[in-house]
Design a protein around this motif. Structure first.
Motif, PDB file in Angstrom:
ATOM      1  N   PRO A   1       0.799  -1.236   0.000  1.00 49.99           N
ATOM      2  CA  PRO A   1       0.000   0.000   0.000  1.00 49.99           C
ATOM      3  C   PRO A   1       0.826   1.277   0.000  1.00 49.99           C
ATOM      4  CG  PRO A   1      -0.053  -1.062   2.171  1.00 49.99           C
ATOM      5  CD  PRO A   1       0.586  -2.034   1.227  1.00 49.99           C
ATOM      6  N   GLU A   2       2.111   1.194   0.376  1.00 48.16           N
ATOM      7  CA  GLU A   2       2.937   2.399   0.454  1.00 48.16           C
ATOM      8  C   GLU A   2       3.841   2.584  -0.764  1.00 48.16           C
ATOM      9  OE1 GLU A   2       2.527   4.702   2.774  1.00 48.16           O
ATOM     10  OE2 GLU A   2       0.889   3.439   3.510  1.00 48.16           O
ATOM     11  N   ILE A   3       3.667   1.764  -1.807  1.00 48.16           N
ATOM     12  CA  ILE A   3       4.480   1.886  -3.023  1.00 48.16           C
ATOM     13  C   ILE A   3       3.575   2.233  -4.193  1.00 48.16           C
ATOM     14  CG2 ILE A   3       6.067   0.728  -4.602  1.00 48.16           C
ATOM     15  CD1 ILE A   3       6.931  -1.070  -2.298  1.00 48.16           C
ATOM     16  N   GLU A   4       3.943   3.307  -4.888  1.00 48.69           N
ATOM     17  CA  GLU A   4       3.179   3.781  -6.046  1.00 48.69           C
ATOM     18  C   GLU A   4       4.078   3.766  -7.274  1.00 48.69           C
ATOM     19  OE1 GLU A   4       1.277   8.028  -7.651  1.00 48.69           O
ATOM     20  OE2 GLU A   4       1.812   7.779  -5.523  1.00 48.69           O
ATOM     21  N   PHE A   5       3.549   3.371  -8.414  1.00 49.77           N
ATOM     22  CA  PHE A   5       4.317   3.331  -9.662  1.00 49.77           C
ATOM     23  C   PHE A   5       3.835   4.415 -10.620  1.00 49.77           C
ATOM     24  CE2 PHE A   5       5.138  -0.851  -7.981  1.00 49.77           C
ATOM     25  CZ  PHE A   5       6.461  -1.084  -8.342  1.00 49.77           C
ATOM     26  N   ARG A   6       4.789   5.033 -11.287  1.00 54.80           N
ATOM     27  CA  ARG A   6       4.477   5.984 -12.353  1.00 54.80           C
ATOM     28  C   ARG A   6       5.359   5.658 -13.556  1.00 54.80           C
ATOM     29  NH1 ARG A   6       3.633  11.821  -9.252  1.00 54.80           N
ATOM     30  NH2 ARG A   6       2.425  10.969  -7.478  1.00 54.80           N
ATOM     31  N   PHE A   7       4.745   5.090 -14.578  1.00 53.04           N
ATOM     32  CA  PHE A   7       5.474   4.697 -15.771  1.00 53.04           C
ATOM     33  C   PHE A   7       5.473   5.838 -16.791  1.00 53.04           C
ATOM     34  CE2 PHE A   7       4.434   0.608 -13.862  1.00 53.04           C
ATOM     35  CZ  PHE A   7       5.628  -0.067 -14.020  1.00 53.04           C
ATOM     36  N   GLY A   8       6.372   5.746 -17.762  1.00 55.19           N
ATOM     37  CA  GLY A   8       6.473   6.766 -18.788  1.00 55.19           C
ATOM     38  C   GLY A   8       7.011   8.081 -18.268  1.00 55.19           C
ATOM     39  N   HIS A   9       7.875   8.037 -17.245  1.00 55.17           N
ATOM     40  CA  HIS A   9       8.454   9.227 -16.636  1.00 55.17           C
ATOM     41  C   HIS A   9       9.973   9.227 -16.868  1.00 55.17           C
ATOM     42  CE1 HIS A   9       4.617   9.856 -14.795  1.00 55.17           C
ATOM     43  NE2 HIS A   9       5.051  10.815 -13.996  1.00 55.17           N
ATOM     44  N   LYS A  10      10.431  10.142 -17.707  1.00 55.41           N
ATOM     45  CA  LYS A  10      11.850  10.277 -18.022  1.00 55.41           C
ATOM     46  C   LYS A  10      12.440  11.463 -17.270  1.00 55.41           C
ATOM     47  CE  LYS A  10      15.005  11.025 -21.919  1.00 55.41           C
ATOM     48  NZ  LYS A  10      15.088  11.268 -23.396  1.00 55.41           N
ATOM     49  N   VAL A  11      13.507  11.216 -16.497  1.00 52.14           N
ATOM     50  CA  VAL A  11      14.130  12.278 -15.699  1.00 52.14           C
ATOM     51  C   VAL A  11      14.619  13.401 -16.600  1.00 52.14           C
ATOM     52  CG1 VAL A  11      16.064  12.855 -14.182  1.00 52.14           C
ATOM     53  CG2 VAL A  11      14.814  10.717 -13.845  1.00 52.14           C
ATOM     54  N   ALA A  12      14.254  14.647 -16.235  1.00 50.01           N
ATOM     55  CA  ALA A  12      14.669  15.820 -17.017  1.00 50.01           C
ATOM     56  C   ALA A  12      15.405  16.854 -16.182  1.00 50.01           C
ATOM     57  CB  ALA A  12      13.445  16.467 -17.674  1.00 50.01           C
TER      58      ALA A  12
END
Length: 406
Positions: free
Chosen positions: A133-144
């Motif tokens: 419950p304390e881990i969230e994923f965000r895909f398609g995120h490229k560090v800028a």
């Protein structure tokens, strides 16, 4: 896109830990950090979980961490526990020695030695993390970009398919691989460099290889090349990796393989191993690149982990293991609510660096030993044949015997 100029500790940091990268190191870090009480956001540049690569080996030091974070059972079901490492001469095909794994290592270290396909390991870690419950994923995120200013959370800017977005965090962990974007934000960082070695990888059905290859990890030693193989996917498939000293002329760091040209490398190898290399219809190749682990890993509230900090050659089979160890030590240092995340990350770096650099050096040394030729290869083989297998195996005790902080 460089780091901020300030290194001032904020008055009080709150918010999630941001882990950049959903590979093995990043997923293990997310689980380890959540275990000690952090909320974690995992940001991955790929639009979905990128299950790529081939087989890898998980020695007891790594398996202790995987058990601690609740993922070992799922991984064990997808992996295989070989009884030994069978080492043979590529030229003659004769056995040199057989080093015990299996029950022998379980008894000595209290954890298994597993071989597993990278995709199976990644999927098991992701499935475990995705239920937390304390881990969230965000895909398609490229560090800028990254901003680390006092009296404010760390802010990381990402490019997504819908534009730019920011994530504010308590601390940022760069688990984004050998070609890490976040490593470039650490002053004096080490650059990734080509090692002069290329890895050719293939996976075939286990039904296509001789039965006597399906119980052990195989290691064939040849001139300027060696071969490793073992079962994966619960023994349904068979992983083969050939590692060759050669130049890299491709425009990218991976590519397809001309099968006929590839097999010419092994023209003087024993018939048995040449027959095995002829089984796969297709191969893929990768340039083996590394990152000097003695360079800086941290800057302010940013820290590197795994290949981003210390990408290493596979000749000690510890690339994944060291990333997994990193995650456990990081979580033990970076406690929720600490007034000094900068100091915590520096402590993590200090605790890990000497061991990781020594493992890197061991991998380089092994690579040289594996690829000896002529009288030096004969001397190597003679020593290995005459030495008791338990004594040879004990040379890795300092790696395999490591355990994570409680």
């Amino acid at each position: 896109m460089g780091p901020s100029k300030t290194m001032t500790e904020p008055a009080r940091s709150t918010g999630p830990v941001l882990v950049a990268g959903a590979g093995i190191g990043g997923l293990t870090a997310a689980l380890a950090l959540a275990r000690v009480g952090h909320k974690v956001i995992v940001a991955e540049r790929s639009p979905e979980l990128a299950e790529v690569g081939a087989g890898l080996q998980l020695s007891p030091n790594a398996c202790h961490v995987l058990e601690q974070i609740g993922a070992l059972d799922a991984i064990h079901g997808a992996g295989f526990e070989p009884e030994a490492v069978r080492i043979r001469s590529a030229r003659s095909g004769e056995d040199i020695t057989r080093l015990p794994l299996g029950s022998s290592l379980r008894k000595r270290f209290g954890a298994p030695y597993l071989v597993v396909h990278r995709a199976d390991l990644q999927r098991a870690l992701f499935d475990t993390a995705n239920k937390h419950p304390e881990i969230e994923f965000r895909f398609g995120h490229k560090v800028a970009g990254l901003e680390d200013e006092p009296d404010a959370p760390v802010r990381v800017r990402f490019e997504t398919t819908s534009g730019s977005t920011n994530i504010d965090a308590f601390a940022v962990i760069g688990a984004d691989g050998v070609w890490s974007a976040l490593r470039g934000m650490i002053p004096g960082h080490s650059e990734a460099r080509f090692s002069g070695r290329t890895a050719y990888r293939a996976t075939v059905s286990s039904s296509r290889v001789p039965d006597d290859l399906l119980t052990d990890t195989g290691l064939w030693l040849g001139n300027d090349a060696h071969l490793v193989h073992y079962p994966v996917h619960g023994s349904k498939d068979f992983n083969i990796v050939a590692l060759i000293e050669e130049d890299w002329t491709e425009k990218t760091w991976s590519g397809s393989v001309d099968r006929a040209s590839f097999l010419q490398h092994f023209g003087r190898w024993a018939p048995e191993v040449k027959a095995l290399l002829s089984v796969p219809d297709t191969w893929l190749k990768w340039a083996l690149c590394g990152v000097d682990g003695s360079g800086p890993w941290t800057h302010g509230r940013l820290a590197l982990l795994g290949d981003a900090a210390h990408g290493m050659l596979p000749f000690a089979a510890q690339g994944a293991g060291m990333a997994i160890e990193d995650a456990a030590v990081l979580a033990s240092c970076l406690k929720p609510g600490t007034d000094s995340p900068v100091a915590a990350l520096k402590t993590y770096e200090a605790k890990r660096k000497d061991r990781v650099v020594k493992v890197q050096q061991t991998a380089v040394s092994n690579g040289k030993i594996y690829h000896l030729s002529g009288p030096m290869a004969f001397a190597r083989d003679t020593v290995m044949r005459l030495a008791p297998p338990a004594r040879l195996s004990s040379r890795m005790d300092w790696i395999y015997g490591w355990k994570p902080p409680a």
